[in-house]
Design a protein around this motif. Structure first.
Motif, PDB file in Angstrom:
ATOM      1  N   LEU A 142     -13.676  21.942  11.822  1.00  0.00           N
ATOM      2  CA  LEU A 142     -13.935  21.224  13.069  1.00  0.00           C
ATOM      3  C   LEU A 142     -13.576  19.745  12.931  1.00  0.00           C
ATOM      4  O   LEU A 142     -12.971  19.155  13.834  1.00  0.00           O
ATOM      5  CB  LEU A 142     -15.402  21.377  13.484  1.00  0.00           C
ATOM      6  N   ARG A 143     -13.940  19.148  11.797  1.00  0.00           N
ATOM      7  CA  ARG A 143     -13.588  17.746  11.550  1.00  0.00           C
ATOM      8  C   ARG A 143     -12.076  17.560  11.604  1.00  0.00           C
ATOM      9  O   ARG A 143     -11.570  16.610  12.213  1.00  0.00           O
ATOM     10  CB  ARG A 143     -14.116  17.290  10.192  1.00  0.00           C
ATOM     11  N   ASP A 144     -11.344  18.475  10.960  1.00  0.00           N
ATOM     12  CA  ASP A 144      -9.883  18.363  10.929  1.00  0.00           C
ATOM     13  C   ASP A 144      -9.281  18.531  12.318  1.00  0.00           C
ATOM     14  O   ASP A 144      -8.331  17.835  12.693  1.00  0.00           O
ATOM     15  CB  ASP A 144      -9.299  19.403   9.970  1.00  0.00           C
ATOM     16  N   GLU A 145      -9.834  19.461  13.085  1.00  0.00           N
ATOM     17  CA  GLU A 145      -9.354  19.690  14.451  1.00  0.00           C
ATOM     18  C   GLU A 145      -9.540  18.432  15.303  1.00  0.00           C
ATOM     19  O   GLU A 145      -8.618  17.999  16.014  1.00  0.00           O
ATOM     20  CB  GLU A 145     -10.126  20.861  15.061  1.00  0.00           C
ATOM     21  N   MET A 146     -10.731  17.828  15.216  1.00  0.00           N
ATOM     22  CA  MET A 146     -11.017  16.639  16.010  1.00  0.00           C
ATOM     23  C   MET A 146     -10.189  15.448  15.552  1.00  0.00           C
ATOM     24  O   MET A 146      -9.687  14.666  16.364  1.00  0.00           O
ATOM     25  CB  MET A 146     -12.518  16.314  15.935  1.00  0.00           C
ATOM     26  N   ARG A 147     -10.022  15.316  14.250  1.00  0.00           N
ATOM     27  CA  ARG A 147      -9.276  14.177  13.720  1.00  0.00           C
ATOM     28  C   ARG A 147      -7.785  14.310  14.037  1.00  0.00           C
ATOM     29  O   ARG A 147      -7.135  13.321  14.382  1.00  0.00           O
ATOM     30  CB  ARG A 147      -9.505  14.073  12.208  1.00  0.00           C
ATOM     31  N   ALA A 148      -7.257  15.515  13.900  1.00  0.00           N
ATOM     32  CA  ALA A 148      -5.842  15.730  14.195  1.00  0.00           C
ATOM     33  C   ALA A 148      -5.528  15.380  15.652  1.00  0.00           C
ATOM     34  O   ALA A 148      -4.487  14.788  15.947  1.00  0.00           O
ATOM     35  CB  ALA A 148      -5.463  17.174  13.893  1.00  0.00           C
ATOM     36  N   LYS A 149      -6.431  15.749  16.547  1.00  0.00           N
ATOM     37  CA  LYS A 149      -6.216  15.440  17.973  1.00  0.00           C
ATOM     38  C   LYS A 149      -6.149  13.931  18.201  1.00  0.00           C
ATOM     39  O   LYS A 149      -5.354  13.443  19.008  1.00  0.00           O
ATOM     40  CB  LYS A 149      -7.341  16.047  18.811  1.00  0.00           C
TER      41      LYS A 149
END
Length: 270
Positions: A142-149
């Motif tokens: 989830l952290r990676d998904e939010m950060r990538a966005k």
């Protein structure tokens, strides 16, 4: 765009600086902090900044800030939306519901895991390690998904990321480099992942592993791992890397029963 996988170790900074120097934009893996630019611009001392933010890695953070001050002309950003939402939840009692539910679940499992040590029951602790690790892998995703966005529109950026954020470069379709692998190549060795890294990688990519054995090995690994910050004594000295890799080689030779015996040796009441 390049993702630079690293950890808060002073010995990593020379390689981090090299990667940062070849990009126009530097993105740190941390939530925005009002004092950050004051410290970079010399309006407050680095020592004051380090004490004020209460970092668990004061030696590393201080030296990182001094290094960043030398990279003149670079745009330096702090981008970690998940952790910013965590701060909102703590300070304001409101924020992203996905983050709220994830934090609640991970924290309950972490407390459950730590409390299981009171009974010194090896089998139960191994089970609790895996429950917590599975939830932690979901939090990382989830952290990676939010950060990538938040990062998708950047160009010529070097993006700092923790070692366990395996999918960030893939989501961003970015190049990547792992600093421990650079160190391993520098000294003519092969980098070996710790049991904890293997567990998280397997959960994140849904791979088959002997999870119970890895959790048992990770229990011994974390028990023996040096917790204090270490600083290199000379150029080419990598104290954290050498100690961690030595421990990985040791625990990789242990079977489940040997891990159990060592656990009771270390944790059973004297």
């Amino acid at each position: 765009m390049k993702v630079v996988y690293t950890s808060p170790r002073v010995e990593n900074l020379q390689f981090l600086k090299s990667e940062f120097s070849s990009h126009d934009v530097i993105v740190l893996e941390e939530p925005k902090n009002d004092l950050f630019y004051d410290a970079l611009e010399g309006k407050i001392t680095v020592d004051f900044y380090v004490k004020k933010i209460g970092t668990p890695y004061p030696l590393y953070t201080g030296k990182l800030m001094e290094m960043l001050k030398e990279l003149r002309g670079k745009e330096i950003m702090q981008v970690e939306p998940y952790l910013e939402e965590v701060e909102k939840l703590k300070n304001l009692g409101e924020g992203d519901e996905r983050v709220k539910e994830m934090e609640k679940r991970v924290n309950v499992l972490y407390i459950d895991y730590t409390e299981s040590f009171l009974k010194v029951d090896f089998e139960e602790i191994v089970e609790k390690i895996l429950r917590f690790s599975k939830a932690e892998a979901e939090r990382i995703a989830l952290r990676d998904e939010m950060r990538a966005k938040a990062l998708e529109n950047l160009d010529n950026a070097a993006i700092e990321a923790g070692m366990n954020h395996f999918k960030l470069a893939e989501i961003l379709d970015a190049k990547s480099v792992r600093i421990p692998e650079i160190i391993a190549e520098r000294i003519g060795a092969r980098y070996l992942e710790s049991p904890g890294e293997k567990i998280l990688r397997a959960f994140i990519f849904k791979e088959d592993e002997d999870f119970k054995l890895l959790a048992a090995r990770n229990l011994i690994f974390t028990t023996l791992l040096e917790k204090r910050e270490m600083e290199p004594d000379f150029d080419g000295d990598f104290p954290h890397f050498m100690q961690e890799q030595k421990l990985v080689r040791f625990v990789d030779k242990l079977d489940y029963e040997k891990c159990k015996k060592l656990f009771h040796k270390f944790w059973s009441p004297k």
